[in-house]
Write a protein that holds these residues in place. Structure first.
Motif, mmCIF file in Angstrom:
data_model
loop_
_atom_site.group_PDB
_atom_site.id
_atom_site.type_symbol
_atom_site.label_atom_id
_atom_site.label_comp_id
_atom_site.label_asym_id
_atom_site.label_seq_id
_atom_site.Cartn_x
_atom_site.Cartn_y
_atom_site.Cartn_z
ATOM 1 N N SER A 26 -40.222 -25.056 -2.174
ATOM 2 C CA SER A 26 -39.408 -26.113 -1.601
ATOM 3 C C SER A 26 -40.133 -27.441 -1.745
ATOM 4 O O SER A 26 -41.322 -27.497 -2.043
ATOM 5 N N MET A 27 -39.402 -28.516 -1.515
ATOM 6 C CA MET A 27 -39.958 -29.845 -1.700
ATOM 7 C C MET A 27 -41.123 -30.106 -0.750
ATOM 8 O O MET A 27 -42.061 -30.829 -1.078
ATOM 9 N N PHE A 28 -41.099 -29.526 0.448
ATOM 10 C CA PHE A 28 -42.117 -29.816 1.463
ATOM 11 C C PHE A 28 -42.931 -28.573 1.839
ATOM 12 O O PHE A 28 -43.440 -28.466 2.948
ATOM 13 N N SER A 29 -43.088 -27.634 0.897
ATOM 14 C CA SER A 29 -43.720 -26.364 1.230
ATOM 15 C C SER A 29 -45.166 -26.523 1.702
ATOM 16 O O SER A 29 -45.629 -25.755 2.554
ATOM 17 N N SER A 30 -45.902 -27.497 1.207
ATOM 18 C CA SER A 30 -47.300 -27.669 1.607
ATOM 19 C C SER A 30 -47.440 -28.027 3.083
ATOM 20 O O SER A 30 -48.481 -27.756 3.695
ATOM 21 N N LEU A 31 -46.400 -28.631 3.662
ATOM 22 C CA LEU A 31 -46.486 -29.063 5.055
ATOM 23 C C LEU A 31 -46.444 -27.896 6.033
ATOM 24 O O LEU A 31 -46.642 -28.087 7.238
ATOM 25 N N TYR A 36 -53.227 -29.338 6.242
ATOM 26 C CA TYR A 36 -52.628 -30.362 5.372
ATOM 27 C C TYR A 36 -51.667 -31.235 6.160
ATOM 28 O O TYR A 36 -51.556 -32.438 5.900
ATOM 29 N N ARG A 37 -50.973 -30.659 7.137
ATOM 30 C CA ARG A 37 -50.056 -31.439 7.977
ATOM 31 C C ARG A 37 -50.826 -32.526 8.732
ATOM 32 O O ARG A 37 -50.357 -33.665 8.839
ATOM 33 N N LEU A 38 -51.988 -32.178 9.278
ATOM 34 C CA LEU A 38 -52.822 -33.167 9.975
ATOM 35 C C LEU A 38 -53.275 -34.268 9.017
ATOM 36 O O LEU A 38 -53.233 -35.464 9.350
ATOM 37 N N PHE A 39 -53.707 -33.850 7.838
ATOM 38 C CA PHE A 39 -54.144 -34.816 6.831
ATOM 39 C C PHE A 39 -53.002 -35.741 6.432
ATOM 40 O O PHE A 39 -53.161 -36.963 6.361
ATOM 41 N N PHE A 40 -51.844 -35.157 6.174
ATOM 42 C CA PHE A 40 -50.671 -35.908 5.738
ATOM 43 C C PHE A 40 -50.263 -36.940 6.795
ATOM 44 O O PHE A 40 -49.983 -38.103 6.473
ATOM 45 N N THR A 41 -50.242 -36.540 8.065
ATOM 46 C CA THR A 41 -49.839 -37.453 9.140
ATOM 47 C C THR A 41 -50.808 -38.627 9.254
ATOM 48 O O THR A 41 -50.386 -39.790 9.371
ATOM 49 N N GLY A 42 -52.108 -38.330 9.223
ATOM 50 C CA GLY A 42 -53.086 -39.405 9.292
ATOM 51 C C GLY A 42 -52.974 -40.364 8.129
ATOM 52 O O GLY A 42 -53.089 -41.590 8.295
ATOM 53 N N LEU A 167 -46.637 -34.612 -2.800
ATOM 54 C CA LEU A 167 -46.373 -35.084 -1.443
ATOM 55 C C LEU A 167 -47.353 -36.183 -1.032
ATOM 56 O O LEU A 167 -46.992 -37.093 -0.276
ATOM 57 N N ASN A 168 -48.601 -36.112 -1.523
ATOM 58 C CA ASN A 168 -49.535 -37.212 -1.259
ATOM 59 C C ASN A 168 -49.001 -38.518 -1.817
ATOM 60 O O ASN A 168 -49.094 -39.581 -1.182
ATOM 61 N N SER A 169 -48.449 -38.459 -3.018
ATOM 62 C CA SER A 169 -47.878 -39.664 -3.612
ATOM 63 C C SER A 169 -46.639 -40.112 -2.848
ATOM 64 O O SER A 169 -46.420 -41.310 -2.646
ATOM 65 N N ALA A 170 -45.816 -39.157 -2.414
ATOM 66 C CA ALA A 170 -44.656 -39.513 -1.596
ATOM 67 C C ALA A 170 -45.110 -40.159 -0.294
ATOM 68 O O ALA A 170 -44.492 -41.127 0.182
ATOM 69 N N ASN A 171 -46.185 -39.643 0.278
ATOM 70 C CA ASN A 171 -46.779 -40.204 1.496
ATOM 71 C C ASN A 171 -47.151 -41.658 1.267
ATOM 72 O O ASN A 171 -46.782 -42.556 2.047
ATOM 73 N N PHE A 172 -47.880 -41.905 0.183
ATOM 74 C CA PHE A 172 -48.334 -43.254 -0.125
ATOM 75 C C PHE A 172 -47.155 -44.195 -0.346
ATOM 76 O O PHE A 172 -47.154 -45.344 0.120
ATOM 77 N N GLY A 294 -39.406 -40.817 -7.137
ATOM 78 C CA GLY A 294 -40.135 -40.138 -8.204
ATOM 79 C C GLY A 294 -41.086 -39.090 -7.669
ATOM 80 O O GLY A 294 -41.221 -38.002 -8.247
ATOM 81 N N ALA A 295 -41.756 -39.392 -6.550
ATOM 82 C CA ALA A 295 -42.700 -38.438 -5.958
ATOM 83 C C ALA A 295 -41.985 -37.194 -5.445
ATOM 84 O O ALA A 295 -42.460 -36.064 -5.619
ATOM 85 N N LEU A 296 -40.838 -37.376 -4.794
ATOM 86 C CA LEU A 296 -40.107 -36.229 -4.252
ATOM 87 C C LEU A 296 -39.540 -35.357 -5.368
ATOM 88 O O LEU A 296 -39.524 -34.124 -5.267
#
Length: 448
Positions: A26-31, A36-42, A167-172, A294-296
């Motif tokens: 899925s698009m958000f499977s890493s979360l 990784y969720r903690l890292f992504f949120t920060g 997802l890191n790129s989508a985050n950014f 593009g990231a998603l």
């Protein structure tokens, strides 16, 4: 001799895209992974602050000097340390535990934002202060960039790596949607200083996330022991892998000449379309919207492919050329959305492909080389493109960057085709693919 895939035999033909398919995800499977969720949120919070500082910094320099070249110098100084010391940063990342390293670098980056905030809010800021702060931030980034890139694999493991990179790129890019808009409001209302202050404070979030992680759930990569020749070993490893070196060369050209948007967008907003900081923030936000899309899309695709990388790089160059001569701000704005989408596709595809094709114990050095080439060329490209923009206008500067990006994509695509034993076939018949790569039977027979 380098070790690993391709060390004892010829590398797999790069343009055949022989990377094993990743499982459907899925698009958000890493979360689903807590660490990784903690890292992504920060990172969402600190990236928003970072984008606020970028916009405020560029506009502050333009206000203090009135020069696009000065904006280019600021950008160059921020990326100069990566050019000078990037490979050494990769050696450190391969040797040291990444979580404590990131605690140090994220704290240091927060302090640079607070220092610039104090100078600006006290009314003492001068352009050389911005230059020094940008250079110090660049020094920290030498270690922070490869550490963050490679720590992702420790949080999510190999099966989710491509998804997490996307997802890191989508985050950014999500932060890029919010940061410039907030920065534009703050600059117009109270000045740049508060944008710097918010950025400095925002780094408390990733630090908290790193401290809350469960160490037992990390997929710890083997660390390289201290020893001589590790830098040379990393370079030799990449040099023996055409499937790694040519994507890195391509992103080097794109990063050096095609990604000078602080120069071009500030010049278009100020001198071509007679806007202000609000328009500059809006153009950055529109680019971010395209980049986020593009990231998603990349997150759904999974593993990067070299054909997609070359095609996206060519599309990116073409879009920059067309945007350079856009007759109205509305057309320019739409093209910025598409440019953001293609530029992000280049970045994510190259990043995920190179990481997945590299052995874990070499990943820090290879990704440091990747980041050094991608961002370290900015000290060369930014002043040059800034000077062209000042001397010949924003449209010419933008067109030059797009033309170089397009030529690099075509050139690297042809080299990869040759390495992979392919040739270009042109078919103008209706309903057929007009241009495609097919096996070069004569060359493959001669090689056999």
């Amino acid at each position: 001799m380098s070790t690993g895939p391709g060390a004892d035999s010829a590398p797999a033909p790069a343009t055949h895209d022989t990377t094993p398919p990743t499982p459907k995800q899925s698009m958000f499977s890493s979360l689903r992974i807590r660490n990784y969720r903690l890292f992504f949120t920060g990172q969402v919070i600190s990236n928003t602050g970072t984008w606020m500082q970028r916009i405020a910094q560029d506009w502050l320099v333009l206000t203090l000097t009135g020069s696009s070249a000065a904006v280019g110098v600021t950008t160059a100084l921020q990326f100069l340390p990566m050019l000078l010391f990037g490979l050494y940063g990769g050696v450190l990342v391969d040797r040291l535990p990444k979580r404590p390293l990131l605690l140090f670098t994220q704290g240091a980056m927060g302090l640079t934002g607070l220092a610039l905030a104090v100078l600006t809010l006290s009314g003492q800021v001068q352009v050389w202060h911005v230059y020094v702060t940008a250079f110090v931030l660049g020094l920290v980034t030498v270690v922070d960039n490869p550490a963050r890139q490679t720590f992702v694999s420790e949080m999510v493991g190999p099966r989710q790596l491509a998804n997490a990179v996307s997802l890191n790129s989508a985050n950014f890019q999500s932060a890029r949607l919010v940061g410039p808009a907030v920065a534009a409001v703050l600059i117009s209302a109270v000045g740049s200083g508060y944008a710097f202050l918010i950025n400095g404070l925002s780094f408390a979030a990733p630090i908290a996330g790193l401290l809350m992680m469960r160490m037992g759930e990390l997929h710890k990569a083997p660390r390289a022991p201290r020893g001589k020749g590790q830098l040379r070993e990393g370079l030799k490893y990449v040099a023996g892998r055409p499937d790694l070196i040519w994507p890195i060369v391509l992103v080097g050209f794109i990063g050096t000449f095609g990604f000078n948007f602080p120069i071009w967008l500030s010049a278009f907003a100020d001198k071509v379309f007679d806007g202000g900081p609000g328009m500059y923030g809006t153009l950055n936000t529109l680019m971010a919207a395209g980049s986020l899309a593009g990231a998603l899309l990349a997150a759904r695709r999974g593993a990067g492919r070299l054909r997609l990388l070359v095609a996206a790089a060519a599309g990116f160059g073409i879009l920059e050329l067309v945007a350079a001569f856009a007759p109205s701000v509305w057309i320019f704005a739409v093209l910025m959305v598409l440019t953001g989408m293609f530029g992000l596709t280049v970045n994510v595809t190259a990043n995920s492909y190179v990481q997945m094709a590299t052995e874990p114990q070499m990943r820090g050095r290879v990704m440091a080389l990747f980041m050094m080439v991608f961002t370290g060329g900015t000290p060369l490209g930014a002043p040059l493109l800034g000077w062209i923009t000042d001397a010949y206008g924003a449209r010419t500067g933008f067109a030059v960057g797009g033309a170089i990006s397009l030529l690099a994509a075509v050139g690297v695509g042809l080299v990869l085709a040759r390495v992979g034993g392919l040739k270009v076939k042109v078919d103008l018949r209706r309903g057929r693919k007009h241009i495609r790569f097919v096996p070069d039977e004569k060359r493959l027979t001669a090689a056999a």
